[in-house]
Design an enzyme around this catalytic site. Structure first.
Site, PDB file in Angstrom:
ATOM      1  CD  GLU A  43     -36.086  20.789 -34.293  1.00 23.68           C
ATOM      2  OE1 GLU A  43     -35.533  19.719 -33.987  1.00 23.68           O
ATOM      3  OE2 GLU A  43     -36.279  21.707 -33.458  1.00 23.68           O
ATOM      4  NE  ARG A  47     -35.381  12.845 -33.265  1.00 25.82           N
ATOM      5  CZ  ARG A  47     -36.161  13.187 -32.248  1.00 25.82           C
ATOM      6  NH1 ARG A  47     -37.235  12.459 -31.980  1.00 25.82           N
ATOM      7  NH2 ARG A  47     -35.875  14.238 -31.496  1.00 25.82           N
ATOM      8  CE  LYS A 131     -33.460  20.095 -28.984  1.00 25.62           C
ATOM      9  NZ  LYS A 131     -34.172  19.725 -30.199  1.00 25.62           N
TER      10      LYS A 131
END
Length: 211
Positions: A43, A47, A131
């Site tokens: 992953e 950001r 998640k």
């Protein structure tokens, strides 16, 4: 990649390195070592400004691995991630507009939850892959053990504060599909060497496979 396909792929490895790239070259070198250590799913969190370009570079460099785009919280970012080569997207929380937008699409979106109420609402929307974040701050494996008894039809991808020494607590839980984090490639914010990364990745997979 549909949610069921992602579940099937993660069942074999159960470990997802989560990388917040600050330097593309450093990230790509770490990805090389992670793949050498057995990583099949990685992953990249979106950001920073260089994150999408890093995701594209990872896709070109490793066309056969499963790439997730993290911190995706709106339809526009979802589309950008898919265009860059993401096989799935994942969010730290629930975003109703995004979940509606991605329903039925070929690239799965995994919403984030932490409370029973959020899980109930996610299940009502048809979500069975979620998640759990921030995992350790929210009770870690102990909390997931209790949640697993209440929601046996939900599979969780916990991340947030998980360390290598904690894997045994997660590996025995049938409701935990995979664990995510940075322990396998970094320590104290500093990247490990390629051989250390490879060994840590391999060992983490072995630990999570012990049921």
């Amino acid at each position: 990649m549909k949610a069921d396909e992602l579940k099937n792929a993660l069942e074999a490895v159960r470990v997802v390195p989560v990388i917040d790239p600050k330097c593309q070259d450093q990230c790509l070198s770490a990805v090389d070592a992670l793949v050498a250590g057995g990583a099949t799913t990685i992953e990249i969190t979106l950001r920073s400004e260089l994150a999408i370009d890093t995701l594209r570079a990872c896709r070109l460099r490793h066309p056969d691995i499963i790439l997730g785009a993290g911190s995706v919280m709106d339809p526009m970012t979802y589309d950008i991630a898919v265009e860059a080569g993401a096989d799935f997207t994942i969010s730290p929380g629930r975003c109703s507009d995004l979940e509606s937008y991605t329903a039925g699409k070929n690239v799965a979106h995994v919403p984030g939850v932490v409370t029973p109420s959020e899980i109930i609402e996610a299940r009502k929307s048809g979500q069975r892959l979620l998640k759990f974040y921030p995992s350790e701050a929210a009770g870690g494996a102990s909390a997931l053990k209790d949640l697993g008894r209440i929601f046996p039809d939900v599979m969780m991808m916990p991340s947030g504060g998980i360390k290598r020494s904690m894997l045994a607590g997660y590996s025995s839980l049938p409701g935990v599909l995979s664990v995510g984090g940075s322990w396998m490639y970094a320590d104290g914010g500093e990247y490990l060497g390629p051989e250390e990364i490879r060994e840590a990745m391999t060992s983490s997979i072995e630990e999570m496979r012990r049921l």
